[in-house]
Scaffold this motif. Sequence first.
Motif, short mmCIF file in Angstrom:
data_model
loop_
_atom_site.label_atom_id
_atom_site.label_comp_id
_atom_site.label_asym_id
_atom_site.label_seq_id
_atom_site.Cartn_x
_atom_site.Cartn_y
_atom_site.Cartn_z
N GLY A 1 0.82 -1.19 0.00
CA GLY A 1 0.00 0.00 0.00
C GLY A 1 0.85 1.24 0.00
O GLY A 1 1.95 1.27 0.57
N HIS A 2 0.38 2.27 -0.65
CA HIS A 2 1.10 3.54 -0.73
C HIS A 2 0.08 4.66 -0.57
O HIS A 2 -0.97 4.66 -1.20
N ASP A 3 0.38 5.64 0.29
CA ASP A 3 -0.58 6.68 0.64
C ASP A 3 -1.83 6.01 1.22
O ASP A 3 -1.73 5.26 2.17
N ASP A 4 -2.98 6.27 0.63
CA ASP A 4 -4.22 5.69 1.15
C ASP A 4 -4.60 4.38 0.47
O ASP A 4 -5.67 3.84 0.71
N SER A 5 -3.74 3.86 -0.39
CA SER A 5 -4.10 2.65 -1.12
C SER A 5 -4.08 1.41 -0.24
O SER A 5 -4.51 0.35 -0.66
N GLY A 6 -3.56 1.53 1.00
CA GLY A 6 -3.56 0.38 1.89
C GLY A 6 -4.87 0.20 2.63
O GLY A 6 -5.05 -0.77 3.35
N ARG A 7 -5.81 1.12 2.49
CA ARG A 7 -7.07 1.02 3.20
C ARG A 7 -7.98 -0.01 2.56
O ARG A 7 -8.11 -0.10 1.34
N GLN A 8 -8.66 -0.79 3.42
CA GLN A 8 -9.65 -1.73 2.93
C GLN A 8 -10.59 -2.08 4.07
O GLN A 8 -10.32 -1.78 5.24
N LEU A 9 -11.72 -2.68 3.73
CA LEU A 9 -12.73 -3.04 4.70
C LEU A 9 -12.72 -4.54 4.94
O LEU A 9 -12.55 -5.34 4.01
N LEU A 10 -12.89 -4.92 6.22
CA LEU A 10 -13.04 -6.31 6.59
C LEU A 10 -14.46 -6.52 7.09
O LEU A 10 -14.87 -5.92 8.09
N ALA A 11 -15.22 -7.34 6.40
CA ALA A 11 -16.56 -7.69 6.84
C ALA A 11 -16.48 -8.82 7.86
O ALA A 11 -15.47 -9.55 7.93
N PRO A 12 -17.48 -9.00 8.67
CA PRO A 12 -17.46 -10.10 9.64
C PRO A 12 -17.23 -11.45 8.94
O PRO A 12 -17.81 -11.74 7.90
N GLY A 13 -16.33 -12.25 9.52
CA GLY A 13 -16.04 -13.57 8.97
C GLY A 13 -14.99 -13.58 7.89
O GLY A 13 -14.70 -14.64 7.33
N THR A 14 -14.39 -12.43 7.56
CA THR A 14 -13.35 -12.39 6.53
C THR A 14 -11.99 -12.11 7.16
O THR A 14 -11.89 -11.70 8.31
N ALA A 15 -10.94 -12.33 6.37
CA ALA A 15 -9.58 -12.18 6.87
C ALA A 15 -8.70 -11.56 5.80
O ALA A 15 -9.05 -11.53 4.62
N MET A 16 -7.55 -11.04 6.22
CA MET A 16 -6.54 -10.56 5.30
C MET A 16 -5.17 -10.96 5.82
O MET A 16 -4.96 -11.10 7.02
N VAL A 17 -4.25 -11.19 4.89
CA VAL A 17 -2.89 -11.58 5.23
C VAL A 17 -1.92 -10.66 4.49
O VAL A 17 -2.10 -10.41 3.29
N THR A 18 -0.94 -10.15 5.18
CA THR A 18 0.05 -9.27 4.54
C THR A 18 1.07 -10.10 3.77
O THR A 18 1.20 -11.30 4.00
N PRO A 19 1.82 -9.49 2.88
CA PRO A 19 2.97 -10.20 2.30
C PRO A 19 4.06 -10.40 3.34
O PRO A 19 3.99 -9.85 4.44
#
Length: 346
Positions: free
Chosen positions: A248-266
């Motif tokens: 992510g760069h500037d605001d491009s790292g923003r995202q939404l997590l809905a209930p029951g979902t996940a995210m993993v970084t590199p």
Amino acid sequence: MIEVGDDGRTWLLSGPTSSYALHVTGRHELLHLHWGPRLALTDAEALAAEQTPPGRLFEPPTPGAREEYPVEGGPRCAYPALSVRGGGPRGTAWRFDGADADGDALRLSFTVPAHHLEVLLGYRTRGDVVERYAALVHSGPEGSPDLEVLRAEAAAWTLPPRERWRLTQPHGRWAAASRPLRGDLTYGEQVIGGRTGRRDLPWVALDADGATEERGEVYSCALAWSGPWRVVVHRLPGGAVRITGGCGHDDSGRQLLAPGTAMVTPVCAGLWSAGGFGGTSRAWHAYRRAHAVPAADEARPVRHDSWAATGRDARAGQRRAPATSAPRACGAPGAPTALRPGPTAG
């Protein structure tokens, strides 16, 4: 190799020549203990037992330089590795839930009750290289507010206090790739980033004592990511340095997590070497051949990009089609069951 202290809250990750140590306090604070020459587990436990110095005005009792993965909230002024907004209060006060050490991998689990957020910090040893990543899971019930992830770094690296630091970073362009830029690191935050990982390369190195090609300590970090990225090098008032890196760069790292979902970084990988820049380079090349490049020892055809065929005979059979690949979305929401193995650096 990973060793666990008698308290179950101290961990020592060791390679052939280096060690990395961390500890969770009774107040659920994750502290960095050591990154450098190889230690014994008893040394790491002694570091963990040292009394935390009292806080100063505008500084928390636990100095920000010792936090392993600083989160937003409380009396912190340093750049946070994790910043989340939700329907609850602002800030990310977490609780330590447990650890899982298996072979060369360590996973630390935390919960942020106010946001129904589970945080997993992963570590893996690859020789003297330490791979790190973070995973977030929205564990709230159906219908609870989405979580806005403003910043989720792959790792935060803490370097010891020194009188002077030099920063080395590569820069590239056509016909002049990976040229090193080197200069003194000043106090405050220095942000390095790029929209792609092709020209502005997500790799930095710091040395404190004028390291040469074959002598001197060098700390270096590399982000396994080909899309937009940002690395923040922060020299704190006491002389210590923290490096945070993620996609992510500037605001491009923003995202939404809905209930029951996940995210993993590199993966963000770190290396300490006492062999100067030459030893650092050789260690990174060995790591890439062993763990990052598939079938690194096999012969490969020469790649010809489309521009290279201009003015040439590009008839069928004369050249191969250019290889194409697209970076996976940083932290793309997915099923929480995909978190256990952890990402790879390849």
